[in-house]
Motif scaffolding. Sequence first.
Motif, PDB file in Angstrom:
ATOM      1  N   LEU A  63      45.099  18.024  28.144  1.00 34.66           N
ATOM      2  CA  LEU A  63      45.394  16.712  27.566  1.00 34.66           C
ATOM      3  C   LEU A  63      46.893  16.593  27.299  1.00 34.66           C
ATOM      4  O   LEU A  63      47.555  17.581  26.977  1.00 34.66           O
ATOM      5  CB  LEU A  63      44.656  16.538  26.235  1.00 34.66           C
ATOM      6  N   PRO A  64      47.461  15.389  27.404  1.00 35.06           N
ATOM      7  CA  PRO A  64      48.841  15.203  26.946  1.00 35.06           C
ATOM      8  C   PRO A  64      48.943  15.589  25.465  1.00 35.06           C
ATOM      9  O   PRO A  64      48.070  15.195  24.666  1.00 35.06           O
ATOM     10  CB  PRO A  64      49.081  13.703  27.138  1.00 35.06           C
ATOM     11  N   PRO A  65      49.945  16.363  25.076  1.00 35.36           N
ATOM     12  CA  PRO A  65      50.041  16.806  23.681  1.00 35.36           C
ATOM     13  C   PRO A  65      50.022  15.666  22.667  1.00 35.36           C
ATOM     14  O   PRO A  65      49.498  15.832  21.561  1.00 35.36           O
ATOM     15  CB  PRO A  65      51.375  17.558  23.645  1.00 35.36           C
ATOM     16  N   VAL A  66      50.584  14.505  23.043  1.00 34.57           N
ATOM     17  CA  VAL A  66      50.579  13.386  22.095  1.00 34.57           C
ATOM     18  C   VAL A  66      49.154  12.895  21.829  1.00 34.57           C
ATOM     19  O   VAL A  66      48.860  12.390  20.742  1.00 34.57           O
ATOM     20  CB  VAL A  66      51.469  12.221  22.594  1.00 34.57           C
ATOM     21  N   VAL A  67      48.273  13.045  22.814  1.00 35.52           N
ATOM     22  CA  VAL A  67      46.871  12.665  22.611  1.00 35.52           C
ATOM     23  C   VAL A  67      46.225  13.618  21.606  1.00 35.52           C
ATOM     24  O   VAL A  67      45.513  13.190  20.693  1.00 35.52           O
ATOM     25  CB  VAL A  67      46.100  12.676  23.945  1.00 35.52           C
ATOM     26  N   GLY A  69      47.798  15.270  19.318  1.00 35.17           N
ATOM     27  CA  GLY A  69      48.388  14.931  18.029  1.00 35.17           C
ATOM     28  C   GLY A  69      47.768  13.698  17.415  1.00 35.17           C
ATOM     29  O   GLY A  69      47.534  13.640  16.200  1.00 35.17           O
ATOM     30  N   TYR A  70      47.478  12.710  18.242  1.00 32.84           N
ATOM     31  CA  TYR A  70      46.845  11.483  17.742  1.00 32.84           C
ATOM     32  C   TYR A  70      45.435  11.761  17.229  1.00 32.84           C
ATOM     33  O   TYR A  70      45.027  11.239  16.183  1.00 32.84           O
ATOM     34  CB  TYR A  70      46.813  10.437  18.850  1.00 32.84           C
ATOM     35  N   LEU A  71      44.690  12.596  17.951  1.00 27.56           N
ATOM     36  CA  LEU A  71      43.346  12.961  17.500  1.00 27.56           C
ATOM     37  C   LEU A  71      43.404  13.727  16.182  1.00 27.56           C
ATOM     38  O   LEU A  71      42.572  13.513  15.283  1.00 27.56           O
ATOM     39  CB  LEU A  71      42.653  13.796  18.570  1.00 27.56           C
ATOM     40  N   LEU A  72      44.378  14.603  16.039  1.00 29.94           N
ATOM     41  CA  LEU A  72      44.553  15.315  14.776  1.00 29.94           C
ATOM     42  C   LEU A  72      44.877  14.345  13.647  1.00 29.94           C
ATOM     43  O   LEU A  72      44.409  14.514  12.511  1.00 29.94           O
ATOM     44  CB  LEU A  72      45.666  16.362  14.904  1.00 29.94           C
ATOM     45  N   LEU A  73      45.690  13.338  13.951  1.00 30.38           N
ATOM     46  CA  LEU A  73      46.032  12.333  12.946  1.00 30.38           C
ATOM     47  C   LEU A  73      44.790  11.561  12.504  1.00 30.38           C
ATOM     48  O   LEU A  73      44.611  11.275  11.316  1.00 30.38           O
ATOM     49  CB  LEU A  73      47.083  11.381  13.511  1.00 30.38           C
ATOM     50  N   GLY A 171      54.912  18.039  21.236  1.00 27.23           N
ATOM     51  CA  GLY A 171      54.276  16.724  21.307  1.00 27.23           C
ATOM     52  C   GLY A 171      53.231  16.463  20.245  1.00 27.23           C
ATOM     53  O   GLY A 171      53.246  15.415  19.576  1.00 27.23           O
ATOM     54  N   ALA A 172      52.305  17.404  20.059  1.00 25.50           N
ATOM     55  CA  ALA A 172      51.249  17.207  19.063  1.00 25.50           C
ATOM     56  C   ALA A 172      51.821  17.190  17.656  1.00 25.50           C
ATOM     57  O   ALA A 172      51.366  16.431  16.791  1.00 25.50           O
ATOM     58  CB  ALA A 172      50.199  18.311  19.190  1.00 25.50           C
ATOM     59  N   THR A 173      52.845  18.018  17.426  1.00 24.51           N
ATOM     60  CA  THR A 173      53.436  18.105  16.087  1.00 24.51           C
ATOM     61  C   THR A 173      54.136  16.810  15.698  1.00 24.51           C
ATOM     62  O   THR A 173      53.906  16.270  14.606  1.00 24.51           O
ATOM     63  CB  THR A 173      54.441  19.275  16.030  1.00 24.51           C
ATOM     64  N   ILE A 174      54.988  16.285  16.575  1.00 25.82           N
ATOM     65  CA  ILE A 174      55.742  15.081  16.217  1.00 25.82           C
ATOM     66  C   ILE A 174      54.822  13.871  16.095  1.00 25.82           C
ATOM     67  O   ILE A 174      55.083  12.949  15.313  1.00 25.82           O
ATOM     68  CB  ILE A 174      56.869  14.826  17.245  1.00 25.82           C
ATOM     69  N   THR A 175      53.718  13.863  16.835  1.00 26.28           N
ATOM     70  CA  THR A 175      52.764  12.760  16.729  1.00 26.28           C
ATOM     71  C   THR A 175      51.960  12.857  15.445  1.00 26.28           C
ATOM     72  O   THR A 175      51.678  11.837  14.797  1.00 26.28           O
ATOM     73  CB  THR A 175      51.802  12.773  17.931  1.00 26.28           C
ATOM     74  N   PHE A 176      51.609  14.057  15.041  1.00 27.52           N
ATOM     75  CA  PHE A 176      50.734  14.259  13.882  1.00 27.52           C
ATOM     76  C   PHE A 176      51.496  14.224  12.557  1.00 27.52           C
ATOM     77  O   PHE A 176      51.085  13.542  11.612  1.00 27.52           O
ATOM     78  CB  PHE A 176      50.007  15.598  14.044  1.00 27.52           C
ATOM     79  N   VAL A 177      52.613  14.953  12.466  1.00 28.09           N
ATOM     80  CA  VAL A 177      53.286  15.097  11.169  1.00 28.09           C
ATOM     81  C   VAL A 177      54.739  14.626  11.196  1.00 28.09           C
ATOM     82  O   VAL A 177      55.485  14.865  10.239  1.00 28.09           O
ATOM     83  CB  VAL A 177      53.222  16.556  10.666  1.00 28.09           C
ATOM     84  N   SER A 178      55.151  13.989  12.277  1.00 31.60           N
ATOM     85  CA  SER A 178      56.504  13.427  12.390  1.00 31.60           C
ATOM     86  C   SER A 178      57.548  14.555  12.433  1.00 31.60           C
ATOM     87  O   SER A 178      57.223  15.730  12.613  1.00 31.60           O
ATOM     88  CB  SER A 178      56.777  12.462  11.238  1.00 31.60           C
ATOM     89  N   ASN A 179      58.804  14.190  12.268  1.00 31.27           N
ATOM     90  CA  ASN A 179      59.938  15.105  12.404  1.00 31.27           C
ATOM     91  C   ASN A 179      60.750  15.056  11.112  1.00 31.27           C
ATOM     92  O   ASN A 179      61.741  14.353  11.009  1.00 31.27           O
ATOM     93  CB  ASN A 179      60.783  14.686  13.611  1.00 31.27           C
ATOM     94  N   ILE A 180      60.303  15.822  10.114  1.00 33.74           N
ATOM     95  CA  ILE A 180      60.902  15.764   8.779  1.00 33.74           C
ATOM     96  C   ILE A 180      61.721  17.025   8.540  1.00 33.74           C
ATOM     97  O   ILE A 180      61.162  18.128   8.471  1.00 33.74           O
ATOM     98  CB  ILE A 180      59.815  15.635   7.694  1.00 33.74           C
ATOM     99  N   PRO A 181      63.048  16.916   8.421  1.00 33.17           N
ATOM    100  CA  PRO A 181      63.885  18.096   8.189  1.00 33.17           C
ATOM    101  C   PRO A 181      63.444  18.858   6.942  1.00 33.17           C
ATOM    102  O   PRO A 181      63.178  18.274   5.890  1.00 33.17           O
ATOM    103  CB  PRO A 181      65.287  17.495   7.998  1.00 33.17           C
ATOM    104  N   GLY A 182      63.336  20.179   7.087  1.00 34.39           N
ATOM    105  CA  GLY A 182      62.959  21.024   5.973  1.00 34.39           C
ATOM    106  C   GLY A 182      61.472  21.097   5.707  1.00 34.39           C
ATOM    107  O   GLY A 182      61.025  21.910   4.895  1.00 34.39           O
ATOM    108  N   GLU A 183      60.677  20.276   6.372  1.00 37.86           N
ATOM    109  CA  GLU A 183      59.235  20.253   6.135  1.00 37.86           C
ATOM    110  C   GLU A 183      58.437  20.466   7.417  1.00 37.86           C
ATOM    111  O   GLU A 183      57.581  21.339   7.485  1.00 37.86           O
ATOM    112  CB  GLU A 183      58.828  18.932   5.480  1.00 37.86           C
ATOM    113  N   THR A 184      58.706  19.660   8.436  1.00 39.02           N
ATOM    114  CA  THR A 184      57.966  19.795   9.703  1.00 39.02           C
ATOM    115  C   THR A 184      58.892  19.956  10.902  1.00 39.02           C
ATOM    116  O   THR A 184      58.413  20.052  12.027  1.00 39.02           O
ATOM    117  CB  THR A 184      57.069  18.564   9.942  1.00 39.02           C
ATOM    118  N   GLN A 185      60.205  19.972  10.678  1.00 33.34           N
ATOM    119  CA  GLN A 185      61.146  20.034  11.803  1.00 33.34           C
ATOM    120  C   GLN A 185      61.295  21.470  12.309  1.00 33.34           C
ATOM    121  O   GLN A 185      62.050  22.266  11.766  1.00 33.34           O
ATOM    122  CB  GLN A 185      62.512  19.479  11.403  1.00 33.34           C
ATOM    123  N   THR A 186      60.575  21.774  13.373  1.00 28.04           N
ATOM    124  CA  THR A 186      60.638  23.081  14.008  1.00 28.04           C
ATOM    125  C   THR A 186      61.789  23.115  15.016  1.00 28.04           C
ATOM    126  O   THR A 186      62.526  22.133  15.170  1.00 28.04           O
ATOM    127  CB  THR A 186      59.310  23.383  14.712  1.00 28.04           C
TER     128      THR A 186
END
Length: 235
Positions: A63-67, A69-73, A171-186
């Motif tokens: 599956l495309p990773p964004v898909v 991520g969307y399912l996880l959301l 892809g799944a990460t940025i779709t599910f939890v966004s790109n937050i410095p210090g929290e979700t920014q890998t």
Amino acid sequence: MTGPGMLGLTEADWGIILLSLRIALVAILFALPLAFAAAWLLARHSFPGKSLLQAIITLPLVLPPVVTGYLLLLWFGARGAFGAPLNEWFGISFAFRWTGAALAAGVMAFPLLVRPMRLSIENIDRGLEEAARTLGAGRIVAFLTVTLPMLLPGIIAGAVLGFAKALGEFGATITFVSNIPGETQTLSLAIYSLMQTPAGDSAALKLILVSAFLSVAAVILSEWLQRRFDTRRPG
């Protein structure tokens, strides 16, 4: 603003690297027992829907990773079917938190954990297990003293390969939890952010090199462990 330190990396860079390692490690630690159970089920048992289960386990790879991520959301978001009760009953929250990034990384790495463990289980000489049991070892003792030592290299190899996948998840990460410095920014998300900013190429290159080094090291370690498993296999 903190200047470059060791290897030309800033304090912020090290924070991103350590957060990425933390997320990948937590993802694998929690996914590993479930992956082992799935591998054992697929390798040792026949049941209706086995092919469907195998297909579902493989889905994150195709599956495309964004898909994903969307399912996880949808399922684990603040109002998701699983996310809402987990937050309300146990205080576990995934939305826009590093725990959500670990969940996304674990889901994406899951198929890579299952496959080598399943192959290792299928290649075990069942006669050795039966011999241990005829000598008086119970099912659990036979598993711990005979089966598990033979499986261990495959488990470790799969875990290392899954860790490399989790470390590079994007892809799944940025779709599910966004790109937050210090929290979700890998590492992957930080590289993406830097590539979108003027004069961010040099800073992105440093993180790219770090990411490439960690991933290549993990893959080499996985291959080395798998070769050791192959050479120690009877027959």
